[in-house]
Write an enzyme that holds these catalytic residues in place. Structure first.
Site, PDB file in Angstrom:
ATOM      1  N   TRP A  11       0.824  -1.204   0.000  1.00 45.78           N
ATOM      2  CA  TRP A  11       0.000   0.000   0.000  1.00 45.78           C
ATOM      3  C   TRP A  11       0.863   1.261   0.000  1.00 45.78           C
ATOM      4  O   TRP A  11       0.575   2.228  -0.698  1.00 45.78           O
ATOM      5  CB  TRP A  11      -0.961  -0.012   1.169  1.00 45.78           C
ATOM      6  CG  TRP A  11      -1.970   1.109   1.222  1.00 45.78           C
ATOM      7  CD1 TRP A  11      -2.378   1.756   2.341  1.00 45.78           C
ATOM      8  CD2 TRP A  11      -2.721   1.687   0.149  1.00 45.78           C
ATOM      9  NE1 TRP A  11      -3.325   2.713   2.030  1.00 45.78           N
ATOM     10  CE2 TRP A  11      -3.568   2.688   0.688  1.00 45.78           C
ATOM     11  CE3 TRP A  11      -2.768   1.456  -1.226  1.00 45.78           C
ATOM     12  CZ2 TRP A  11      -4.429   3.462  -0.087  1.00 45.78           C
ATOM     13  CZ3 TRP A  11      -3.640   2.232  -2.013  1.00 45.78           C
ATOM     14  CH2 TRP A  11      -4.447   3.220  -1.445  1.00 45.78           C
ATOM     15  N   GLY A 135     -10.923   3.754   2.153  1.00 52.96           N
ATOM     16  CA  GLY A 135     -11.848   3.463   1.062  1.00 52.96           C
ATOM     17  C   GLY A 135     -11.570   2.092   0.478  1.00 52.96           C
ATOM     18  O   GLY A 135     -10.735   1.338   0.994  1.00 52.96           O
ATOM     19  N   ALA A 139      -4.424  -2.616  -3.086  1.00 53.05           N
ATOM     20  CA  ALA A 139      -3.221  -1.969  -3.602  1.00 53.05           C
ATOM     21  C   ALA A 139      -2.889  -2.352  -5.040  1.00 53.05           C
ATOM     22  O   ALA A 139      -2.629  -1.477  -5.878  1.00 53.05           O
ATOM     23  CB  ALA A 139      -2.044  -2.288  -2.682  1.00 53.05           C
ATOM     24  N   LYS A 190     -14.234  -3.055   8.951  1.00 56.10           N
ATOM     25  CA  LYS A 190     -14.494  -3.901   7.776  1.00 56.10           C
ATOM     26  C   LYS A 190     -13.525  -5.065   7.724  1.00 56.10           C
ATOM     27  O   LYS A 190     -13.840  -6.125   7.166  1.00 56.10           O
ATOM     28  CB  LYS A 190     -14.467  -3.067   6.494  1.00 56.10           C
ATOM     29  CG  LYS A 190     -13.174  -2.302   6.233  1.00 56.10           C
ATOM     30  CD  LYS A 190     -12.094  -3.115   5.556  1.00 56.10           C
ATOM     31  CE  LYS A 190     -10.808  -2.343   5.442  1.00 56.10           C
ATOM     32  NZ  LYS A 190      -9.730  -3.110   4.790  1.00 56.10           N
ATOM     33  N   ARG A 254      -5.958  -9.397   2.280  1.00 49.82           N
ATOM     34  CA  ARG A 254      -5.243 -10.186   3.281  1.00 49.82           C
ATOM     35  C   ARG A 254      -6.190 -10.703   4.357  1.00 49.82           C
ATOM     36  O   ARG A 254      -6.031 -11.822   4.852  1.00 49.82           O
ATOM     37  CB  ARG A 254      -4.133  -9.347   3.905  1.00 49.82           C
ATOM     38  CG  ARG A 254      -2.939  -9.151   3.002  1.00 49.82           C
ATOM     39  CD  ARG A 254      -1.992  -8.103   3.529  1.00 49.82           C
ATOM     40  NE  ARG A 254      -2.455  -6.752   3.225  1.00 49.82           N
ATOM     41  CZ  ARG A 254      -1.824  -5.643   3.586  1.00 49.82           C
ATOM     42  NH1 ARG A 254      -0.723  -5.711   4.291  1.00 49.82           N
ATOM     43  NH2 ARG A 254      -2.299  -4.461   3.252  1.00 49.82           N
ATOM     44  N   VAL A 278       0.821  -8.456   6.861  1.00 52.08           N
ATOM     45  CA  VAL A 278      -0.013  -8.403   8.054  1.00 52.08           C
ATOM     46  C   VAL A 278      -1.492  -8.312   7.681  1.00 52.08           C
ATOM     47  O   VAL A 278      -1.879  -7.494   6.836  1.00 52.08           O
ATOM     48  CB  VAL A 278       0.371  -7.199   8.927  1.00 52.08           C
ATOM     49  CG1 VAL A 278      -0.581  -7.058  10.112  1.00 52.08           C
ATOM     50  CG2 VAL A 278       1.813  -7.336   9.411  1.00 52.08           C
ATOM     51  N   GLU A 280      -4.496  -6.956   9.220  1.00 50.01           N
ATOM     52  CA  GLU A 280      -4.746  -6.061  10.351  1.00 50.01           C
ATOM     53  C   GLU A 280      -5.938  -6.488  11.195  1.00 50.01           C
ATOM     54  O   GLU A 280      -5.999  -6.196  12.389  1.00 50.01           O
ATOM     55  CB  GLU A 280      -4.950  -4.623   9.849  1.00 50.01           C
ATOM     56  CG  GLU A 280      -3.694  -3.958   9.312  1.00 50.01           C
ATOM     57  CD  GLU A 280      -2.739  -3.516  10.412  1.00 50.01           C
ATOM     58  OE1 GLU A 280      -2.989  -3.823  11.603  1.00 50.01           O
ATOM     59  OE2 GLU A 280      -1.731  -2.876  10.084  1.00 50.01           O
TER      60      GLU A 280
END
EC number: 1.1.1.94
Length: 331
Positions: A11, A135, A139, A190, A254, A278, A280
Site C-alpha cells: 500500500w 476506502g 493496492a 471492515k 489479506r 499483516v 490487520e
C-alpha cells in the site's frame, strides 16, 4: 508539493505511485536498505507489486531524515502495531506545518487508540494537521491504474482538501469529510467482517451466508462507530460499505485470505506463518471488542470471529444470526 511515504509495502508503494502520477515529488522510505536500493535502481517493488513500474517522480531511500527533508505531506503506511515506534524516530524531523496522513487501518493494542490518535500523541501535532485516507483500496488494482476512489478525512477541512488535491489523478478519485472517527473505524471494522466472510467461504458456505454476514456486519460497524461519535452516512459510503465490499469479496484481500485459512481449519499461528503480509483484522479484534464492551455495543459476528481465532468455536458454527433476538420487520 513534496511528499514522503513511510513504508514500502504494497500500500505504501502504491500510494507513492498515486502521488507521483498526480504530479508530486515523492520520497518513499523503506526500512530495509536493499528494498530502497532495488526500487531506486529498477523503479519497481516486485516483492509487493510485480510488474508495476513507478513514475520518475518517486525516489526511494532507507534514510528517514532524507525522506522527510522538505516534505509538506507525510504519509504513514506501516503495520499499525509498529506505528508508535516509528513515530519516535520521526519526531523532530518534520518540517513546520507538515500534514501527517495515516494510510493505516488498525487500532493500537493496549490503548485502543485509532491511528490518528497515536499520531497526535506520538508527534504532538494538532488535530488540524492530521488526516486519514480510507476506502475500497486494494493496492495491486490501484497500482495497475484501475479506477477507484477514497475518502480523505481531517478535523480541518482545509487539511483534508490539501491532501485530497495532492493525491487525485486520472485513476484515483478523492472525496473529503471531517468525520475522522467514522472514516477510521470504517477501515478498521471492515477487516473484522472480512475475516468472517473469509471464514464461511473457507468452510464452503455460499452466497446467502456471505450476504447475510455482510449486511449484519455493516449494522455492527455502524452501531459501533455511532457509539463513538461517527456520522451514519460515513459508514454507508466509501470508507464503510465501499471498503467492506472490496475487502470481503476480493481474494487479494489479506483479511479475506486469513479468514479463508481459518475456515479451512488452520490455527491463528498457522495463518500468521503462512501470510507474507499483516492481516490487520487479526490484530484489531481484541482491542475493538474491548472498546465495544466499554460502550455497551453488541457485536455478535465479531465476537464469533474472535472465538474462531481463539479456537473455541468451530468455523462451521459462525452464523450471522447467532445469539441475537429476532430482528424487527424490515431488518
Amino acid at each position: 508539493m513534496t511528499a514522503a511515504v513511510l513504508g514500502a509495502g504494497s500500500w505504501g508503494t502504491t500510494f507513492a505511485k498515486v502521488l507521483g502520477d498526480a504530479g508530486q515529488d515523492v520520497a518513499l522510505w523503506a526500512r530495509r536498505p536493499q528494498v530502497a536500493e532495488a526500487v531506486q535502481r529498477r523503479r519497481r517493488n516486485d516483492d509487493y507489486l510485480p510488474g508495476v513500474t513507478l513514475p520518475d517522480e518517486v525516489r526511494a531511500t532507507s534514510d528517514l531524515r532524507d525522506a522527510l527533508a522538505g516534505a509538506d505531506l507525510v504519509f504513514l503506511s506501516v503495520p499499525s502495531q509498529t506505528l508508535r515506534g516509528l513515530l519516535a524516530d520521526v519526531d523532530g524531523l518534520l518540517v513546520p506545518d507538515a500534514a501527517v496522513v495515516s494510510l493505516m487501518k488498525g487500532v493500537e493494542e493496549g490503548t485502543g487508540l485509532r491511528m490518528s490518535e497515536v499520531i497526535r500523541q506520538g508527534l504532538g501535532v494538532p488535530a488540524e494537521r492530521v488526516a486519514v485516507v480510507s476506502g475500497p483500496n486494494l493496492a495491486l488494482e490501484i497500482a495497475r491504474e484501475q479506477p477507484t476512489a477514497a475518502v480523505v478525512a481531517s478535523e480541518s477541512l482545509d487539511c483534508a482538501m490539501r491532501v485530497a488535491a495532492a493525491a487525485a489523478n486520472r485513476y484515483f478519485g478523492t472525496f473529503v469529510n471531517t468525520d475522522v472517527i467514522g472514516t477510521e473505524f470504517g477501515g478498521v471494522l471492515k477487516n473484522l467482517i472480512a475475516l468472517a466472510v473469509g471464514i464461511v467461504v473457507g468452510v464452503g458456505y455460499g452466497d446467502n451466508t456471505k450476504a447475510s454476514i455482510l449486511t449484519r456486519g455493516l449494522a455492527e460497524m455502524s452501531d459501533f462507530a455511532a457509539a463513538f461519535g461517527a456520522q451514519p452516512e460515513t459508514l454507508a459510503g466509501l470508507a464503510g460499505l465501499g471498503d467492506l465490499i472490496a475487502t470481503s469479496e476480493s481474494p487479494r484481500s489479506r483479511n479475506n485470505r486469513a479468514g479463508r485459512l481459518l475456515g479451512q481449519g488452520y490455527t491463528k499461528d498457522d495463518v500468521l506463518r503462512t501470510m507474507d503480509q499483516v492481516a490487520e483484522g487479526l490484530a484489531s479484534l481484541d482491542p475493538v471488542l474491548a472498546l465495544a464492551a466499554a460502550r455497551g455495543v453488541e457485536m455478535p459476528i465479531c465476537t464469533q470471529v474472535q472465538q474462531v481465532v481463539a479456537g473455541v468455536l468451530d468455523p462451521r458454527e459462525l452464523a450471522p444470526h447467532a445469539a441475537q433476538d429476532p430482528a424487527p420487520v424490515g431488518e
